[in-house]
Design an enzyme around this catalytic site. Structure first.
Site, PDB file in Angstrom:
ATOM      1  N   ASP A   1      -5.446  -7.459   5.470  1.00 29.02           N
ATOM      2  CA  ASP A   1      -6.642  -6.906   4.837  1.00 29.02           C
ATOM      3  C   ASP A   1      -7.550  -8.036   4.370  1.00 29.02           C
ATOM      4  OD1 ASP A   1      -8.389  -5.203   3.617  1.00 29.02           O
ATOM      5  OD2 ASP A   1      -6.965  -4.344   2.197  1.00 29.02           O
TER       6      ASP A   1
ATOM      7  N   LYS B   1       4.504 -15.019   3.664  1.00 25.29           N
ATOM      8  CA  LYS B   1       4.645 -15.840   2.459  1.00 25.29           C
ATOM      9  C   LYS B   1       6.149 -15.997   2.241  1.00 25.29           C
ATOM     10  CE  LYS B   1       2.875 -17.855  -1.205  1.00 25.29           C
ATOM     11  NZ  LYS B   1       2.153 -19.134  -1.097  1.00 25.29           N
TER      12      LYS B   1
ATOM     13  N   ASP C   1     -11.168  -9.837   6.391  1.00 26.00           N
ATOM     14  CA  ASP C   1     -12.481  -9.889   5.731  1.00 26.00           C
ATOM     15  C   ASP C   1     -12.992 -11.324   5.716  1.00 26.00           C
ATOM     16  OD1 ASP C   1     -12.632  -7.184   5.229  1.00 26.00           O
ATOM     17  OD2 ASP C   1     -13.256  -7.449   3.146  1.00 26.00           O
TER      18      ASP C   1
ATOM     19  N   TYR D   1       0.827  -1.215   0.000  1.00 26.91           N
ATOM     20  CA  TYR D   1       0.000   0.000   0.000  1.00 26.91           C
ATOM     21  C   TYR D   1       0.862   1.265   0.000  1.00 26.91           C
ATOM     22  CZ  TYR D   1      -3.698  -3.215   1.251  1.00 26.91           C
ATOM     23  OH  TYR D   1      -4.576  -4.266   1.243  1.00 26.91           O
TER      24      TYR D   1
ATOM     25  N   ASP E   1      -1.531 -18.556   2.422  1.00 25.26           N
ATOM     26  CA  ASP E   1      -2.514 -19.430   1.767  1.00 25.26           C
ATOM     27  C   ASP E   1      -3.014 -20.503   2.739  1.00 25.26           C
ATOM     28  OD1 ASP E   1       0.158 -20.094   1.603  1.00 25.26           O
ATOM     29  OD2 ASP E   1       0.049 -21.087  -0.326  1.00 25.26           O
TER      30      ASP E   1
END
Ligand code: NAD
Length: 358
Positions: free
Chosen positions: A245, A189, A249, A142, A221
């Protein structure tokens, strides 16, 4: 206690749900003899319309001078399908997080028992799940360098983290784990990304200071899969901005709805409290938005920024009582919800206030 709160309702349903959050603050002030004073400030599309900027300087000045910020949401359909827009509502939110140094986003994920049936996940898998996410907020893709090649056909965003950014959020997450079940899962990751390898190494170093905390590292993942398969295995989860993020959700389904999840963005100064949902254009102006995420944000503010644990518990207990009485907004209703218990935003606020003044 005297506290000064800046209310930044923002766009869409941000306006509707924040109004209920503020009513709850007023009710708590009255019940516990506190004096809460308020100011309002603009952000997002509302601020662009009024000033041309998604984050006017005045909003930053007022926010820095406050004890806490109650935030709604930013976003407008005009920008969602226009990737070329240079000035965008979301810049307001990213900008205020940066301006106030709000580097840690705390998202508690806990299902009210009454809502077990509102989730699409099986009740036996969900019951007892209680997760506290720490999402890093001021780094990652971001904020890294981004751009396009001259022909416009190639674009890039840079995932970037520095040691100090990982250290400070890891410390906050380990501290929280010490007050909970003493389990911490760091999500990255690291099998692919260099920034994730730095992340993992720093978390491993910090872990040596907390020998009582059981630490595990998961690739994002696998973490996404485990969240749905076995949410109870998690206690504190710490992760970067992008992975956080997405995972939070996903985790909103554990809490039944986006309308039930609150978050606290904290750094070393004023904290900002907001629902995790956005401006929800599809339901804006219909009076059906669930205000409980905003009210839970108020509970987090009382607890974290003001140290008012009893007051925070009172708010959460009021929500529990309203849900136990069968009241639901549309997003958390099911086939068994009778029509007279199906409430709009303001009516849900009214029921909460009845509990708070009882
Ligand atoms: P959203 O969170 O606004 O809505 C997703 C879905 O959840 C919608 O169907 C919506 O009706 C529902 N929903 C959300 N909050 C609800 C509530 N309180 N009660 C009942 N239902 C609720 O996400 P989106 O649709 O992807 O984005 C809409 C806009 O919000 C976009 O402009 C986006 O950029 C912005 N956004 C802002 C934030 C923020 O301000 N923190 C976060 C996410 C998205």
């Amino acid at each position: 206690m005297k506290k000064h709160i800046v209310v930044i309702a923002g766009d869409g349903i941000g306006q509707e749900v924040t109004a209920v959050g503020k009513q709850v603050l007023d009710a708590i002030a009255k019940k516990y003899n506190h004096e809460f004073t308020y100011d309002t400030a603009l952000i997002g599309h509302a601020a662009i319309e009024a000033t041309g900027s998604p984050l006017p300087d005045e909003t930053i000045t007022k926010s820095k001078a406050s004890d806490a910020i109650l935030f709604g949401a930013v976003g407008h359909p005009k920008y969602d399908n226009d990737p070329s827009a240079k000035v965008r509502p979301e810049q307001g939110l990213l900008g205020i997080r940066k301006a106030l140094g709000l580097y840690a986003n705390l998202r508690p994920i806990k299902l009210f028992d009454e809502l077990l049936s509102a989730s699409s996940i099986k009740p036996e898998i969900l019951k007892g799940a209680d997760i506290l996410f720490f999402r890093e907020l001021t780094g990652d893709v971001y904020f890294g360098e981004r751009g396009r090649t001259d022909d416009g056909n190639t674009a890039y965003d840079t995932m970037i983290y520095s040691r100090y950014e990982v250290e400070r959020i890891a410390i906050k997450a380990f501290d929280a784990a010490m007050t909970r079940r003493k389990k911490l899962c760091s999500v990255d990751k690291a099998n692919v990304l260099e920034s994730s390898r730095l992340w993992r190494g720093v978390v491993q170093e910090i872990a040596t200071r907390y020998p009582e905390v059981e630490v595990e590292h998961q690739f994002v993942d696998a973490a996404a899969m485990l969240l749905i398969k076995d949410p109870k295995r998690f206690d504190v989860v710490v992760t970067g901005n992008l992975f956080g993020d997405i995972l939070t959700d996903e985790a909103s389904q554990i809490a039944g709805s986006m309308g039930m999840l609150a978050s606290a963005s904290i750094g070393d100064t004023t904290g900002l409290y907001e629902p995790i949902h956005g401006s929800a254009h599809d339901i804006t102006g219909k009076g059906v938005a669930n205000p409980l995420a905003s009210v839970l944000s108020v509970a987090l503010m009382l607890d974290i920024s003001f140290g008012m644990k009893a007051e925070a518990d009172t708010v959460v207990n009021a929500i529990d009582a309203v849900l136990k009485a069968g009241f639901r907004t549309r997003d958390i209703a099911d086939v068994n919800t009778p029509a007279d218990k199906l409430l709009g935003t303001e009516q849900m606020g009214y029921q909460l206030l009845q509990q708070l003044i009882a």
